[in-house]
Design a protein around this motif. Structure first.
Motif, PDB file in Angstrom:
ATOM      1  N   LEU A   1      -6.232  -5.607  -7.993  1.00 56.10           N
ATOM      2  CA  LEU A   1      -6.788  -4.478  -8.743  1.00 56.10           C
ATOM      3  C   LEU A   1      -7.308  -4.929 -10.104  1.00 56.10           C
ATOM      4  O   LEU A   1      -6.812  -5.890 -10.676  1.00 56.10           O
ATOM      5  CB  LEU A   1      -5.719  -3.392  -8.913  1.00 56.10           C
ATOM      6  CG  LEU A   1      -5.243  -2.813  -7.573  1.00 56.10           C
ATOM      7  CD1 LEU A   1      -4.024  -1.943  -7.753  1.00 56.10           C
ATOM      8  CD2 LEU A   1      -6.370  -2.021  -6.920  1.00 56.10           C
TER       9      LEU A   1
ATOM     10  N   ARG B   1      -5.996   5.155   0.967  1.00 56.84           N
ATOM     11  CA  ARG B   1      -7.357   5.001   1.496  1.00 56.84           C
ATOM     12  C   ARG B   1      -7.695   6.149   2.434  1.00 56.84           C
ATOM     13  O   ARG B   1      -6.838   6.880   2.872  1.00 56.84           O
ATOM     14  CB  ARG B   1      -7.524   3.656   2.199  1.00 56.84           C
ATOM     15  CG  ARG B   1      -6.662   3.406   3.433  1.00 56.84           C
ATOM     16  CD  ARG B   1      -7.003   2.016   3.971  1.00 56.84           C
ATOM     17  NE  ARG B   1      -6.072   1.617   5.003  1.00 56.84           N
ATOM     18  CZ  ARG B   1      -6.291   1.798   6.319  1.00 56.84           C
ATOM     19  NH1 ARG B   1      -7.386   2.377   6.741  1.00 56.84           N
ATOM     20  NH2 ARG B   1      -5.391   1.402   7.210  1.00 56.84           N
TER      21      ARG B   1
ATOM     22  N   VAL C   1      -5.245   3.794 -10.111  1.00 55.37           N
ATOM     23  CA  VAL C   1      -4.124   3.149  -9.406  1.00 55.37           C
ATOM     24  C   VAL C   1      -2.970   4.135  -9.271  1.00 55.37           C
ATOM     25  O   VAL C   1      -2.978   5.216  -9.858  1.00 55.37           O
ATOM     26  CB  VAL C   1      -3.627   1.887 -10.153  1.00 55.37           C
ATOM     27  CG1 VAL C   1      -4.731   0.842 -10.234  1.00 55.37           C
ATOM     28  CG2 VAL C   1      -3.099   2.238 -11.539  1.00 55.37           C
TER      29      VAL C   1
ATOM     30  N   PRO D   1      -2.852   0.233  -5.022  1.00 51.68           N
ATOM     31  CA  PRO D   1      -4.163   0.895  -4.877  1.00 51.68           C
ATOM     32  C   PRO D   1      -3.935   2.351  -4.479  1.00 51.68           C
ATOM     33  O   PRO D   1      -2.891   2.678  -3.925  1.00 51.68           O
ATOM     34  CB  PRO D   1      -4.840   0.118  -3.747  1.00 51.68           C
ATOM     35  CG  PRO D   1      -3.717  -0.486  -2.974  1.00 51.68           C
ATOM     36  CD  PRO D   1      -2.616  -0.735  -3.954  1.00 51.68           C
TER      37      PRO D   1
ATOM     38  N   ASP E   1      -9.414   0.452 -12.942  1.00 47.34           N
ATOM     39  CA  ASP E   1      -9.259   1.064 -11.610  1.00 47.34           C
ATOM     40  C   ASP E   1      -8.291   2.244 -11.648  1.00 47.34           C
ATOM     41  O   ASP E   1      -7.319   2.242 -12.405  1.00 47.34           O
ATOM     42  CB  ASP E   1      -8.684   0.041 -10.610  1.00 47.34           C
ATOM     43  CG  ASP E   1      -9.723  -0.963 -10.138  1.00 47.34           C
ATOM     44  OD1 ASP E   1     -10.907  -0.793 -10.487  1.00 47.34           O
ATOM     45  OD2 ASP E   1      -9.334  -1.911  -9.423  1.00 47.34           O
TER      46      ASP E   1
ATOM     47  N   SER F   1       0.851  -1.195   0.000  1.00 49.55           N
ATOM     48  CA  SER F   1       0.000   0.000   0.000  1.00 49.55           C
ATOM     49  C   SER F   1       0.883   1.241   0.000  1.00 49.55           C
ATOM     50  O   SER F   1       2.041   1.188   0.422  1.00 49.55           O
ATOM     51  CB  SER F   1      -0.910  -0.001   1.229  1.00 49.55           C
ATOM     52  OG  SER F   1      -0.151   0.170   2.405  1.00 49.55           O
TER      53      SER F   1
END
Ligand code: ADP
Ligand code: MG
Length: 359
Positions: free
Chosen positions: A267, A359, A273, A356, A271, A225
């Motif tokens: 993923l 968040r 990214v 990703p 998406d 991440s």
């Protein structure tokens, strides 16, 4: 040796530990790493029994200790502030917990001497804390935790009150001691270089959640991440959209370019990214040069740009590079370029990763 199974701890509305799960093997050193306030001490307090989890179970040596009082858990603790008694000598400080446990005096003496020898303080047994350096005091703290042969050693930021040089020395001493005696340990720190140097495995925490657990190599080389990548070292991220996840390399649309990077199985095509690459995995050559350390090829990404800022780091240079796309990347390399130089920035697809978004 230790298992956290879905441990959740709340303080009112705040979730300090959010379904935290990890295991520590016998003889292993696991580090909980994360910024201040992410829940490291909370996890340790649940392990010691100072706090009770709201949900989840904790096991030590196969036994469910979730409801067990602290003194029955056989744990050794080392704290950030040393927590030595000022009116007791080094010997007295190490002996104290054994006295409390009514260990007979001759056995006590032997165990204290052995523990002081382990941390190489046997010559200073009669000194008081005020007569010792910070590093020596911290070693007394360590000896005290080791003296009663705990099944598990817990260390909560034990080096953060020491100056930088001593901190590095103590790192090696703790690691050596832990490995030599096969001690099972949980180490808490917010310092990523300490975590990388000391740990068999690292659990990176963010806002009460364990984001990733792995060896130092995995955490640094294969962060899953943006948070982990950022926390554990310098990082570049380019925003884009996933075009496809090939067998070897995925293709990501970044502005009007297609960038190759190692795929991420979580993923899907389409998406949003990020493409992640470390500053030392980017090579810079002059834009007008015909040769380069890294030849452009099928698996190499290449961007035009110019050096916006450069800092001398001694063994290498630290560049801020403005790509033609407008994106800014950090590059660290031994190559010398002046500010304003028109360059080509290249990195191999297998040294970049699809991630990703934050968040
Ligand atoms: P770390 O050790 O990673 O710095 P802590 O585990 O000490 O973090 O704290 C995690 C979060 O829980 C923080 O937001 C902190 O303010 C909060 N917290 C910790 N202890 C208490 C408490 N006794 N009462 C209320 N909130 C607490
Ligand atoms: Mg803490």
């Amino acid at each position: 040796m230790i298992e956290f199974r879905d441990v959740t701890k709340r303080y009112g509305a705040l979730v300090a530990n959010d379904h935290v799960s990890f295991t520590v093997e016998r003889g292993e050193m696991l580090t909980l790493l994360g910024p201040s306030g992410c829940g490291k001490t909370t996890a340790l307090r649940c392990l010691t029994g100072y706090s009770r989890p709201d949900e989840g179970r904790i096991f030590i040596d196969g036994r469910d200790v979730t409801e067990l009082p602290t003194y029955k858990r056989n744990l050794g603790m080392v704290f950030q502030n040393f927590a030595l008694f000022p009116h007791m000598t080094a010997f007295g400080n190490v002996e104290f917990p054994l006295k409390v446990r009514s260990v007979p005096s001759e056995e006590r003496r032997q165990r204290v001497e052995a523990a002081l020898r382990m941390v190489r303080l046997d010559q200073l047994a009669t000194r008081f804390p005020r007569q010792m350096s910070g590093g020596q005091q911290q070693r007394v703290g360590l000896a005290r935790a080791l003296a009663y042969e705990p099944s598990v050693l817990l260390l909560d930021e034990p080096l953060s009150n020491l100056d930088a040089k001593l901190r590095e020395e103590m790192r090696f001493e703790i690691k050596e001691l832990q490995a030599r005696f096969g001690i099972t340990a949980v180490y808490v720190t917010h310092d990523q270089s300490e975590a990388l140097a000391l740990s068999d495995r690292v659990a990176v925490m963010n806002a009460g959640v364990v984001e990733q657990i792995g060896t130092p190599e995995e955490i640094y080389g294969e962060p899953r991440s943006p948070f982990v990548a950022d926390f554990i070292g310098l990082s570049n991220f380019l925003s884009g959209r996933l075009l496809d996840s090939g067998d070897e390399l995925a293709r990501v649309e970044v502005g009007d370019r297609t960038v190759l990077a190692r795929p991420n199985p979580d993923l899907s095509v389409g998406d949003d990214v990020l493409v992640f690459v470390r500053p030392n995995d980017i090579a810079l050559t002059r834009r007008d040069a015909t040769d380069g350390t890294l030849a452009a090829g099928a698996d190499v990404n290449e961007f035009g740009g110019h050096v916006e800022h450069v800092v001398y780091l001694g063994d290498r240079m630290d560049y801020r590079v403005r790509l033609d796309s407008g994106d800014v990347v950090r590059v660290q390399s031994e190559a010398r370029h002046e500010e304003g130089t028109e360059i080509r920035a290249r990195f191999r697809g297998d040294q970049a990763r699809v991630m990703p978004p934050r968040r």
